[in-house]
Design a protein around this motif. Structure first.
Motif, short mmCIF file in Angstrom:
data_model
loop_
_atom_site.label_atom_id
_atom_site.label_comp_id
_atom_site.label_asym_id
_atom_site.label_seq_id
_atom_site.Cartn_x
_atom_site.Cartn_y
_atom_site.Cartn_z
N LEU A 1 0.83 -1.21 0.00
CA LEU A 1 0.00 0.00 0.00
C LEU A 1 0.87 1.26 0.00
O LEU A 1 0.55 2.23 -0.69
N VAL A 2 1.96 1.23 0.76
CA VAL A 2 2.89 2.37 0.76
C VAL A 2 3.45 2.55 -0.65
O VAL A 2 3.52 3.68 -1.15
N ILE A 3 3.83 1.46 -1.29
CA ILE A 3 4.41 1.55 -2.63
C ILE A 3 3.39 2.08 -3.64
O ILE A 3 3.71 2.94 -4.46
N SER B 1 16.57 13.81 9.00
CA SER B 1 16.59 12.91 10.15
C SER B 1 17.80 11.96 10.09
O SER B 1 18.38 11.73 9.04
N LYS B 2 18.12 11.41 11.26
CA LYS B 2 19.21 10.46 11.36
C LYS B 2 18.91 9.21 10.53
O LYS B 2 19.79 8.65 9.88
N ARG B 3 17.66 8.77 10.57
CA ARG B 3 17.24 7.59 9.78
C ARG B 3 17.43 7.83 8.29
O ARG B 3 17.88 6.96 7.56
N SER B 4 17.06 9.02 7.86
CA SER B 4 17.18 9.35 6.45
C SER B 4 18.64 9.37 6.01
O SER B 4 18.97 8.86 4.93
N ARG B 5 19.51 9.94 6.83
CA ARG B 5 20.94 9.95 6.49
C ARG B 5 21.50 8.53 6.44
O ARG B 5 22.28 8.19 5.56
N ARG B 6 21.08 7.68 7.40
CA ARG B 6 21.54 6.29 7.43
C ARG B 6 21.08 5.56 6.16
O ARG B 6 21.84 4.80 5.56
N LEU C 1 19.56 -1.72 0.76
CA LEU C 1 18.63 -0.98 1.61
C LEU C 1 17.42 -1.83 1.95
O LEU C 1 16.98 -1.86 3.11
N ALA C 2 16.89 -2.55 0.98
CA ALA C 2 15.71 -3.39 1.23
C ALA C 2 16.01 -4.53 2.19
O ALA C 2 15.16 -4.92 2.99
N LEU C 3 17.22 -5.07 2.11
CA LEU C 3 17.57 -6.20 2.98
C LEU C 3 17.99 -5.76 4.38
O LEU C 3 17.72 -6.44 5.36
N ILE C 4 18.62 -4.60 4.49
CA ILE C 4 19.11 -4.13 5.78
C ILE C 4 18.08 -3.24 6.49
O ILE C 4 17.91 -3.31 7.70
N GLY C 5 17.39 -2.43 5.72
CA GLY C 5 16.49 -1.42 6.26
C GLY C 5 15.41 -1.89 7.23
O GLY C 5 15.22 -1.27 8.27
N PRO C 6 14.68 -2.97 6.92
CA PRO C 6 13.60 -3.37 7.83
C PRO C 6 14.06 -3.63 9.26
O PRO C 6 13.31 -3.38 10.20
N PHE C 7 15.25 -4.10 9.43
CA PHE C 7 15.74 -4.39 10.77
C PHE C 7 16.03 -3.11 11.55
O PHE C 7 15.83 -3.05 12.76
N LEU D 1 9.03 2.35 6.25
CA LEU D 1 9.94 3.47 6.03
C LEU D 1 11.03 3.09 5.02
O LEU D 1 11.42 3.92 4.20
N THR D 2 11.47 1.85 5.04
CA THR D 2 12.45 1.39 4.06
C THR D 2 11.88 1.46 2.65
O THR D 2 12.55 1.92 1.72
N ALA D 3 10.64 1.03 2.47
CA ALA D 3 10.00 1.10 1.15
C ALA D 3 9.86 2.54 0.69
O ALA D 3 10.17 2.87 -0.46
N LEU D 4 9.44 3.41 1.59
CA LEU D 4 9.30 4.83 1.26
C LEU D 4 10.64 5.44 0.87
O LEU D 4 10.75 6.12 -0.15
N MET D 5 11.68 5.16 1.65
CA MET D 5 13.01 5.71 1.36
C MET D 5 13.57 5.12 0.07
O MET D 5 14.24 5.83 -0.68
#
Length: 164
Positions: free
Chosen positions: A55-57, A79-84, A97-103, A109-113
């Motif tokens: 749904l986000v996508i 934000s710190k998350r956005s920079r990371r 990003l898709a594999l590391i981000g969810p954790f 937020l990973t999908a959005l970024m």
């Protein structure tokens, strides 16, 4: 535990895994440690989490305009998350990003970024599916085996709650 309570427990797994920042990565181990069936928990949690990620996508343009309007009212500081996420994106691209981000920041937020940083909707959906399935299976195995290694035969706090 009667059938209605079992169904209710799995419905809660579905609902909680669909909630951003709570998600399947938290729900799977908790539900397994709570005494629910590992395979059912994993499948239901993945479906619940992926439904809201998709749904986000799909509605990414509306979400981006909502966030832009919200950020106008707030400070424009990144934000710190956005920079990371940007560091991971530059180093590993969409798959990383898709594999590391969810954790670290959650799947939504990973999908959005991922899309904001240049990923296609199809590519993000593909990699987020792989990522969530892998994370959930891995965490289910760890929760199940880890709990068995502790030798605790009394697992099932969820079942006890519903039996009261």
């Amino acid at each position: 535990m009667d059938l209605l309570n079992v169904i209710w427990a799995y419905v809660l797994v579905f609902i909680l895994s669909a909630i951003p920042f709570f998600e399947a990565l938290v729900v799977v181990p908790l539900a397994i440690l709570g005494g629910l069936h590992p395979l059912l928990v994993t499948v239901i949690a993945v479906i619940g989490n992926l439904l809201t990620v998709y749904l986000v996508i799909v509605f990414i343009e509306k979400i981006k305009s909502w966030r832009k309007k919200k950020k106008k009212d707030e400070d424009q500081k990144e934000s710190k998350r956005s920079r990371r996420a940007q560091v991971i994106w530059k180093k590993y691209g969409l798959p990383g990003l898709a594999l590391i981000g969810p954790f670290f920041v959650g799947s939504h937020l990973t999908a959005l970024m991922s899309i904001t940083l240049g990923g296609t909707k199809k590519g993000v959906a593909y990699w987020m599916t792989i990522s969530l399935v892998a994370w959930c299976i891995g965490l289910a195995i760890l929760a199940y085996l880890g709990f068995d290694l502790l030798g605790s035969g009394d697992r099932g706090f969820i079942i006890e709650i519903f039996n009261r």
